[in-house]
Design an enzyme around this catalytic site. Structure first.
Site, short mmCIF file in Angstrom:
data_model
loop_
_atom_site.label_atom_id
_atom_site.label_comp_id
_atom_site.label_asym_id
_atom_site.label_seq_id
_atom_site.Cartn_x
_atom_site.Cartn_y
_atom_site.Cartn_z
N SER A 114 0.83 -1.14 -0.30
CA SER A 114 -0.11 0.13 0.12
C SER A 114 0.82 1.14 -0.09
O SER A 114 1.87 1.23 -0.47
CB SER A 114 -0.73 -0.64 1.28
OG SER A 114 -1.99 0.78 0.88
N ASP A 142 -5.25 1.86 -3.88
CA ASP A 142 -6.59 2.01 -3.45
C ASP A 142 -7.10 3.52 -2.67
O ASP A 142 -7.87 3.06 -2.06
CB ASP A 142 -6.20 0.55 -2.59
CG ASP A 142 -5.20 0.54 -1.66
OD1 ASP A 142 -4.41 1.47 -1.45
OD2 ASP A 142 -5.25 -0.04 -1.10
N ASP A 196 -1.79 6.29 -3.84
CA ASP A 196 -1.08 5.14 -3.30
C ASP A 196 -0.23 4.01 -4.57
O ASP A 196 -1.17 4.32 -5.97
CB ASP A 196 -1.17 5.29 -2.02
CG ASP A 196 -2.10 3.73 -2.49
OD1 ASP A 196 -2.79 3.48 -2.89
OD2 ASP A 196 -2.39 3.43 -1.25
N ASP A 246 -0.44 1.01 -4.64
CA ASP A 246 -1.91 0.53 -5.55
C ASP A 246 -3.13 0.89 -5.75
O ASP A 246 -4.27 0.17 -5.96
CB ASP A 246 -1.37 -1.20 -4.27
CG ASP A 246 -2.11 -0.66 -3.13
OD1 ASP A 246 -2.00 0.79 -2.68
OD2 ASP A 246 -2.94 -1.75 -2.69
#
Length: 574
Positions: free
Chosen positions: A147, A308, A304, A306
């Site tokens: 993340s 999400d 960010d 990834d």
């Protein structure tokens, strides 16, 4: 010899250990504290998967600990029978160090059991992985990501066939299978070409990209072509996997005046332009703000690694940029979505908004205005996705929006995890709508505060790493649980919710059961409608303290918040 040193010796003598891991272990010879931190436990796998520092050791992320979790997942799937094995697993990865390599290691570990594997050819966001699980009818999904953590971290997140993060029962079964493996170096892997030849490994990309983008288009509420074409947007993927889906989605939504921060467009696992790639932090926006001033941009977006989580900055009348908190953007999105649906008479009688227990109460007030119910969940988007599945099955409620304070939002349930791509597109459309009626997003937020009161929230984190840190966090929680204060910030506590005991205790009153799952969380309710919540992080070595207030003005809210923070932080003696 201690168990820690036995594990260290076994690793350093392992013949299959790559040179870079062996050299790392040789560099800490005689440093017991460093050895202990790497070997005192197996890296923890829970309902959010696992996340940790890259490196050698049982308490680090490396090819062996990655294979261990993949083996546990494979045995879990095999335990569910042939149909589950045929449905298979979808694997995605972000742009971090070793992410692509780890993704292939997972595929080769799972594939040796004859389980079908779908592997993305390029890095793609976590929400697109969630979508792909549902689109392909897979039994499970995996994304290799840490993340928004710093560059030295990576991780392994697991998803169920509903596209949501794996529930506790399934995670516990994976852990049991992992615990049954005595020698981490004994885990076999299959050859990639053999898997492809036998039909167990399928590379995917364009077909999922296209299907995902078609679903994103369904979120558009308004046209406003001329305004969308001129709205000036700056976007940064922070060196992550959001670049293609976000820029493609914005173009398809009708936004053509979009500039990507060039220094942050490359997929660089070192994240060289930021301290760490967290769109919650102002430092991540520095280059976007500089470019925004040059372009006179009205909206700044950041995702960010990834993709999400979405961070947003909006231009104020004085030309400066205001970074919105997760609570603020969530309230704006919720109000916009319900406003548009209300104008079209599309709000169902059983509509529901889902938020976490540490998310602002402003959302509840907005939903109530539109006749929409609000349901709290535990912290973590997996609990929101579980509720969506539950309500879809029962028909009790119709999902309209879900969000959490940590910059996670879900609008369309074709994904079942927080989706920064969705949020970026709808936020841009929301900015276009408010521009069409002559106000900015900052003005729209001010209007919400004027209507509902000044809600303000904050988060304080205490970082305590290693075994000693873990013990200290436990002491903080047990101290507050066993000896709760009578007041915080001079405001009397009227109720305490203990999610570990699953009870709500009214001061000078009765105890009421809590229906949410068990969790190591305490939430204090104060007589002026303020609240404080404390919990250990599930993914980082931190104890997190959340504060929320509602007052008549911004100044009053700020003062009340600072008082709560100061009092509680001073009570916690480490």
């Amino acid at each position: 010899m201690s168990e820690v040193l036995k594990r260290y010796e076994a690793w350093i003598k392992e013949a299959s250990l790559p040179d870079y891991l062996k050299m790392e272990l040789q560099s800490i010879v005689g440093n017991y504290k460093e050895i202990e931190d790497r070997f005192y436990q197996k890296i923890q796998f829970g309902t959010g998967g696992m996340r940790g520092l890259l490196g050698a050791g049982t308490n680090r992320i490396n090819i062996y600990t990655i294979r261990l979790v993949a083996e546990g997942l494979a045995l879990h799937i095999q335990n569910h029978g042939e149909i589950a094995m045929q449905k298979g697993v979808v694997i995605a990865y972000d742009t971090r160090h070793f992410s692509e390599q780890f993704a292939l290691e997972i595929a080769k570990t799972i594939g040796k059991y004859g389980i079908r594997v779908y592997l993305f050819e390029e890095s793609r966001p976590t929400p697109e992985l969630s979508f792909a699980v549902r689109q392909l009818g897979a039994f499970a999904g995996v994304v290799v990501t840490a993340s928004h953590n710093p560059a030295e971290y990576n991780g392994f997140k697991v998803y169920g066939e509903d596209g949501g993060q794996l529930p506790p029962a399934a995670s516990d079964q994976i852990v049991r299978f992992m615990d049954s493996i005595e020698n981490i170096f004994s885990i076999d892997i299959q050859d990639e070409n053999t898997m492809i030849k036998n039909g167990f490994l399928h590379y995917i990309l364009k077909e999922i990209d296209d299907a995902y983008q078609e679903c994103l288009l369904t979120l558009s509420e308004i046209e406003l072509h001329s305004i969308k074409e001129t709205l000036s947007i700056i976007y940064t993927p922070l060196h992550g996997s959001g670049l293609m889906p976000v820029t493609t989605g914005l173009k398809r939504f009708g936004f053509h005046n979009v500039t990507v921060v060039p220094e942050q467009a490359d997929s660089d696992p070192d994240f060289p332009t930021v301290s760490y790639p967290n769109p919650e932090e102002r430092q991540a926006f520095e280059l976007a703000i500089q470019l925004g001033h040059k372009k006179e941009a009205e909206l700044l977006l950041a995702t960010d690694p990834d993709a999400d989580r979405l961070g947003v900055a909006v231009r104020k009348d004085d030309g400066n940029y205001e970074l919105l908190t997760g609570n603020q953007l969530g309230a704006l999105l919720l109000n916009y979505i319900l406003l548009q649906k209300n104008l079209k008479n599309e709000i169902p009688g059983n509509g529901i908004v889902l938020k976490t227990i540490v998310t602002s109460e402003l959302g509840r007030a907005i939903a109530e205005k539109f006749g929409v119910h609000t349901q709290d969940t535990l912290t973590g988007f997996k609990f929101i996705s579980e509720k969506i599945e539950e309500y879809n099955s029962s028909g009790q409620f119709k999902f309209l929006f879900g969000y959490e304070e940590s910059y996670g939002y879900l609008i369309g349930e074709f994904s079942r995890d927080k989706d920064a791509v969705q949020a970026a597109l709808v936020t841009s459309e929301m900015a276009a709508y408010y521009k069409s009626i002559g106000i900015s997003l900052f003005d729209a937020l001010t209007n919400l505060y004027n209507e509902f009161g000044y809600y303000k929230e904050s988060l304080k984190s205490i970082t305590l790493e290693g075994k000693d840190g873990q013990d200290s966090i436990g002491q903080i929680m047990s101290g507050l649980r066993n000896h709760p204060p009578d007041s915080i910030g001079g405001i009397r506590i009227i109720a305490l919710e203990d999610y570990k005991k699953r009870t709500r205790h009214e001061i000078h009153g009765e105890s009421i059961p809590i229906s949410l799952p068990e969790a190591d969380v305490l939430k204090f309710f104060l007589e002026d409608d303020s609240w404080v919540c404390i919990r250990p992080s599930g993914t980082e070595p931190k104890c997190k303290l959340y504060f929320g207030v509602r007052k008549g003005s911004a100044e009053e809210a700020e003062a009340a918040l600072r008082m709560l923070e100061k009092d509680l932080m001073e009570r916690i003696v480490l």
